[in-house]
Structures are given as structure tokens and as C-alpha cells.
Design an enzyme around this catalytic site. Structure first.
Site, PDB file in Angstrom:
ATOM      1  N   ASN A 390      -7.746   2.853  -0.536  1.00  0.00           N
ATOM      2  CA  ASN A 390      -6.455   1.967  -1.284  1.00  0.00           C
ATOM      3  C   ASN A 390      -5.583   1.414  -0.213  1.00  0.00           C
ATOM      4  OD1 ASN A 390      -4.237   1.106  -2.872  1.00  0.00           O
ATOM      5  ND2 ASN A 390      -4.092   3.282  -3.749  1.00  0.00           N
ATOM      6  N   ASP A 391      -4.737   1.984   0.428  1.00  0.00           N
ATOM      7  CA  ASP A 391      -3.956   1.653   1.458  1.00  0.00           C
ATOM      8  C   ASP A 391      -4.320   0.523   2.494  1.00  0.00           C
ATOM      9  OD1 ASP A 391      -1.867   2.912   0.075  1.00  0.00           O
ATOM     10  OD2 ASP A 391      -1.958   4.507   1.523  1.00  0.00           O
ATOM     11  N   VAL A 392      -5.609   0.783   2.851  1.00  0.00           N
ATOM     12  CA  VAL A 392      -6.311   0.160   3.967  1.00  0.00           C
ATOM     13  C   VAL A 392      -6.768  -1.320   3.461  1.00  0.00           C
ATOM     14  CG1 VAL A 392      -7.009   1.983   5.189  1.00  0.00           C
ATOM     15  CG2 VAL A 392      -8.584   0.963   3.529  1.00  0.00           C
ATOM     16  N   ALA A 431       0.282   6.114   0.813  1.00  0.00           N
ATOM     17  CA  ALA A 431       1.623   5.319   0.966  1.00  0.00           C
ATOM     18  C   ALA A 431       2.522   5.500  -0.061  1.00  0.00           C
ATOM     19  CB  ALA A 431       1.475   4.140   1.554  1.00  0.00           C
TER      20      ALA A 431
END
Lengths: 465, 100
Positions: A390-392, A431
Site C-alpha cells: 500500500n504505502d510503497v 501509515a
């Protein structure tokens, strides 16, 4: 001045540690490096038992009993652990080292009380520092272990920082008291032990579970420092050498891990990730709608693509989907599709996590492409399959300066023609922020457990073949 | 203050060693690709298991039951650190070999 055989062995061991770490820094030589360090360690242990001239070593049955027992248990644990559980295993072994350092200090303090005629403040301080750092490392590692096993939840106490400070000051006060001779009751050492253990708990409790690898690396360097104090205590150079080496290398490694996530160490340690910009994130709502896709449509889309890139994330690790992922790769390649894996440095929040997982399921090492090399390739890619990451892949890292992850290098998946995101739900990633990518017109969502959905994809591909 | 200077001059060699080792540790790690961070952490974890030497000395000198029991536990835990650490690292690195 004569050089005993033991001194000579210690020099060779120290050399093997440095050389081993050096070799560990390159994929092609890493395994040899580990073996060399292990041989050096074995030589140092055997030498200490049999060739010690300065200290009469006795109690052989006890020593060998503990060594054999420890070797059997250690090997069994290390051999049986799942690849996904490697970080907690490292944390556990690190904690054992910390506990070992603490125990040595306790026994030596007792010994010291019975034998030393005059008070030697410097020696007491060294001894107590070894005890404190070892204990913090032990209890901290155990919490980190529990968090990674998902047995312990994040816990924020009120006035956490103040409590930590008070505990730390109490420890410092006790050390000064004991070393300076102001406190005479030797039982205070147990108070120091207790407070240090508590400090370790408080230290790790508020830090998010996904940040544990950074914490483990830091605690690892703590144990290194505790080992170095042990070396000072016995005037043993190889202990000092190994301890400081791990202490400094471990600290740098910790900082590098933080850098890969674009965060400072303080930020990780305070455990306040995202809280600062929570208001900003809440104010900004993403417009657009999400589009779902069925497994069969996703399978057909990939089947008729030229090039597919898989972006694995923590979701893949949690679902243990690495084997079926490799199966998908084989199915698609049978259809003439070019498939690669894009590895973000902190995918899964542990550097190298994805490489280890996928390699375990026999994915060829050269199919795993690092971020810098794969990013230009997304433009020519037909389908990107994001598996539990997700965050990456959040474009906010590039476009939104108020985002907590702003500045973190990401995989440019939005450059590809189509993006399929496999996720369990719309829940945000670690995050705690929304991901614009999911609302992009190019994106289709495939909701479900990574292993289950992967299996469905494979079945669809096989059925249509 | 006097005690501190005394301590430093008594342990000069050790202090030189510490300063030097800090730089060596930093130098060694600086250019390592991120995929190797975890095995490296694990390998370093095994190396600080050299604390076991201290526990062997404690055990080897133990004269009473208290020291014997704690010494025994210390050697056991130290062995776990060393053996487990190296075996786990080896298992991680086993995965890195090229498959054809």
C-alpha cells in the site's frame, strides 16, 4: 611479554568477525562470510574453555552441559522457524544475548562484593552498564518478538515520555549511588535490574509493530555495546572487539533502515507516526470512486498482456501467498507473458523480506528487480499486480507535501497501463493514510486474502488455458 | 576527576580499540544493498554472541550455587544467541543463491 595460544586464537577470531561482516555485505559472498564468522566464534569458545592461562576454568560438566543444550535448542529453533518469522527469531536470539550479558554482571557483582578489598568505582560502573543495557535489550527484544508474533498490541501510556524519563533517571541515580559508595546495600543491583527490564518494556511498547525491524536492529546494537562492556570487565579484547563492531555497524544499519522509509530514528522511537499530520490528512478527501474486478476478469487481463509486474507487500507475507505467487508466474509465462517482481526496499517493512519470501518459493533471484531499476519499466508495462502493498505505491509520497510519507521513494506503478490491487479491504496501510492510487481510473480492486485470490487467479488461468 | 584520568590511562589500548572499531563498523556497512540488511542484522546478532566467552569465564570460576546456576543459564542463553544466530543467518542466505 609472551603471546599465549589463546591470544593468538582471539586475534584470528576478531579478524574473522570483521572479514565475515565484510563478506556479508555482498549477495555473492554473504553465505561464506557468515560461515567464516561462525568458525571464528567456535575457535574463540573452544580456546576460552581449554587454553585459558589467566583464569582457571573448571566446572567442565556444567559448561559442556549448557553448551550442548544451547546448541541443540538453538539449532532446532532456527531450523524450524518459518521464513516469515525470521525477524522475530533474530529478536529472540538477540534478547538471549542481552540476558546473558545481564546475568554475567549480576554474578560478577556478587563475586566483586566478596573478593574486592577496595571499592573500584570504574569497575562497578562498567559492570552496571553491562547489566542495564543487557536487560533493556532483553525485555525490549521480547516485546518486539511478541509484537511480530502479533501477541502484543501497541500500547500508548499517558505521559509515556515522562514515565520513561523518570525510570531512566532513577537508574542513573542508583548507578551513581552504588559506584560512588553512597548506597551500601548490594540488593540495589536487583532494583537496577528491575528498572532496566521495565525501561525496555516501556521503550518498545509504543512503537508500531511494523517498525519492529528497526527496533530489533537498534536493540541488536545495544547488545553489542553490552558485550563490549563485558569485554572491558574481563579485559578480553575479542569480546570488546566484537561488541563494538556490532554496536557501531548495528547503529548505522538502524539509521539506514530508517532512511529507506524516509523517517528519522527519533520519529520511529517516539512511535508517533502520522499523528502530526493526521489533521492535514483528514482535511483532504480523495474524490473518485473505486472499481472492483473479478478474479476471472483480472486473469484474462493478465493473460493477454505482454508484460506484467508484480508488486509484493506485507499482505503477501501475512497470507503466505509466496508459493501460489510463483505458480501464477509459471502460468503466465506459459502463456508467453513476461513477468517481473518489483521490490521496494521496505516492502513488508523489513529490508529483504520479499526477496527471502519469494526465493523460498523458488522464484529466480534475477526476476526480483529493485526499485531504481524497475521504475523506468512501468511505462512499458501492461498490468501491475499489487499484492498486499500500500504505502510503497502511494503517489502521495511524490505529490502531497503534507503527507506523512512525503519524500519516501515509491514504485511508479501509476505509469503502467493497468493496475490491479489485491487487498483484503479498503483499510489504509501502515501509515494510516488514504491511497489515491486506488481511486485512479486505471486501477481495479481485487478484494480478498492474497493467498485465496492468487489461487483463484491461477485456477482461472488454468481453466482458460 | 582524578579517577577518570587514571581509568583512561589504565585502559589506553582498549580505548584506542573502541574508537577504531566504531569507524570500522561504520565503513563495513556503508555500501550494503538494502536486500542484505536483514541477513546482516542477523549476522551481527550472532557475532555479539561472543558475550558467551564472558559467561564461560563466569561458569568456569563459579564457586557457589548462586554463581553456578546463573552461570549455567548464561552459557545456555549465550549458546542460543551464537548457534541460533548463525543458523538463522545461514538459512536466510541460502535463499539468495541463484537458482537455475
Amino acid at each position: 611479554m609472551k603471546l599465549s595460544i589463546l591470544d593468538f586464537i582471539y586475534i584470528l577470531s576478531a579478524f574473522s568477525f570483521v572479514f565475515g561482516i565484510k563478506l556479508l555485505g555482498k549477495p555473492s559472498t554473504a553465505r561464506r562470510g557468515n560461515t567464516i564468522a561462525a568458525i571464528g566464534m567456535t575457535a574463540a569458545i573452544v580456546g576460552t574453555i581449554f587454553l585459558n592461562e589467566s583464569v582457571m576454568v573448571k566446572n567442565y560438566p556444567w559448561i559442556f552441559g549448557a553448551l550442548i543444550l544451547g546448541s541443540i535448542v538453538g539449532t532446532l529453533m532456527a531450523k524450524r522457524v518459518q521464513m516469515t518469522q525470521m525477524p522475530q527469531m533474530v529478536s529472540f536470539f538477540n534478547g538471549m544475548g542481552g540476558a546473558c550479558a545481564a546475568l554475567i554482571s549480576i554474578v560478577e557483582y556478587d563475586h566483586f562484593l566478596h573478593h574486592a578489598a577496595s571499592s573500584d568505582s570504574a569497575r562497578i560502573v562498567i559492570l552496571l552498564l553491562g547489566l542495564i543495557i543487557g536487560s533493556v535489550s532483553f525485555s525490549g527484544s521480547m516485546i518486539a518478538f511478541g509484537k511480530l508474533e502479533e501477541k502484543i498490541k501497541d500500547l500508548h501510556l499517558p505521559a509515556q515520555q515522562v514515565v520513561n524519563m523518570v525510570v531512566l533517571l532513577a537508574i542513573v541515580g542508583l548507578v551513581v549511588g552504588l559506584a560512588g559508595g553512597y548506597l551500601s546495600n548490594p540488593a540495589f543491583i536487583y532494583l537496577i535490574l528491575g528498572l532496566s527490564l521495565i525501561y525496555g518494556l516501556l521503550f518498545v511498547f509504543p512503537i508500531g509493530g511494523a517498525d519492529m525491524p528497526v527496533v530489533i536492529s537498534l536493540l541488536n546494537s545495544f547488545t553489542g555495546v553490552a558485550t563490549a562492556f563485558g569485554g572491558f570487565l574481563y579485559d578480553n579484547k575479542v569480546m570488546l572487539f566484537g561488541g563494538i563492531l556490532v554496536g557501531s555497524a548495528g547503529t548505522l544499519l538502524t539509521v539506514m533502515m530508517c532512511k529507506a522509509m524516509n523517517r528519522s530514528l527519533t520519529n520511529v522511537l517516539l512511535g508517533n507516526f502520522g499523528s502530526g499530520s493526521a489533521a492535514a490528512a483528514a482535511g483532504k478527501t480523495i474524490t473518485g470512486s473505486i472499481k472492483e474486478v473479478s478474479a476471472s476478469d483480472a486473469a484474462i487481463l493478465m493473460k493477454y498482456s505482454k508484460k506484467v509486474i508484480v508488486v509484493p507487500g506485507y499482505g503477501l507475507a501475512v497470507a503466505q501467498a509466496q508459493h501460489v505467487c510463483h505458480e501464477l508466474e509459471l502460468c503466465l509465462e506459459a502463456e508467453g507473458v513476461e513477468l517481473k517482481y518489483a521490490i521496494h526496499p521496505v516492502a513488508g517493512r523489513m529490508p529483504g523480506h520479499m526477496n527471502i519470501l519469494l526465493a523460498e518459493s523458488n522464484v529466480s533471484y534475477d526476476k526480483l528487480v529493485e526499485m531504481e531499476s524497475i521504475n523506468p519499466e512501468f511505462k512499458t508495462t501492461d498490468v501491475v499486480l499489487v499484492v498486499g502493498a500500500n504505502d510503497v505505491v502511494n503517489p502521495a509520497a511524490k505529490t502531497d507535501p503534507t503527507s506523512p510519507i512525503y519524500g519516501m521513494p515509491i514504485l511508479d506503478v501509476e505509469d503502467a497501463a493497468n493496475v490491479i490491487v489485491m487487498k483484503r479491504s479498503m483499510r489504509s496501510g501502515y501509515a494510516g493514510i488514504e491511497n489515491e492510487l486506488f481511486y485512479s481510473p486505471k486501477t481495479r480492486m481485487l478484494f480478498g486474502d492474497a493467498k485465496k485470490m492468487m489461487t483463484e487467479l491461477v485456477n482461472e488461468l488454468k481453466a482458460s488455458a | 576527576m582524578q579517577a577518570i584520568f587514571q581509568f583512561i590511562s589504565d585502559h589506553q589500548l582498549m580505548i584506542y580499540l573502541i574508537v577504531l572499531m566504531i569507524f570500522v563498523g561504520v565503513e563495513l556497512i556503508e555500501k550494503v544493498p538494502s536486500v542484505l540488511h536483514t541477513p546482516l542484522m542477523s549476522g551481527a546478532n550472532a557475532i555479539h554472541g561472543v558475550i558467551i566467552i564472558g559467561s564461560i569465564i563466569v561458569m568456569g570460576q563459579a564457586e557457589n550455587l548462586f554463581a553456578s546456576i546463573l552461570g549455567f543459564i548464561a552459557v545456555f542463553l549465550g549458546t542460543l544467541n551464537v548457534v541460533g544466530g548463525f543458523v538463522v543467518t545461514d538459512r536466510m542466505l541460502e535463499m539468495f543463491k541463484k537458482k537455475k
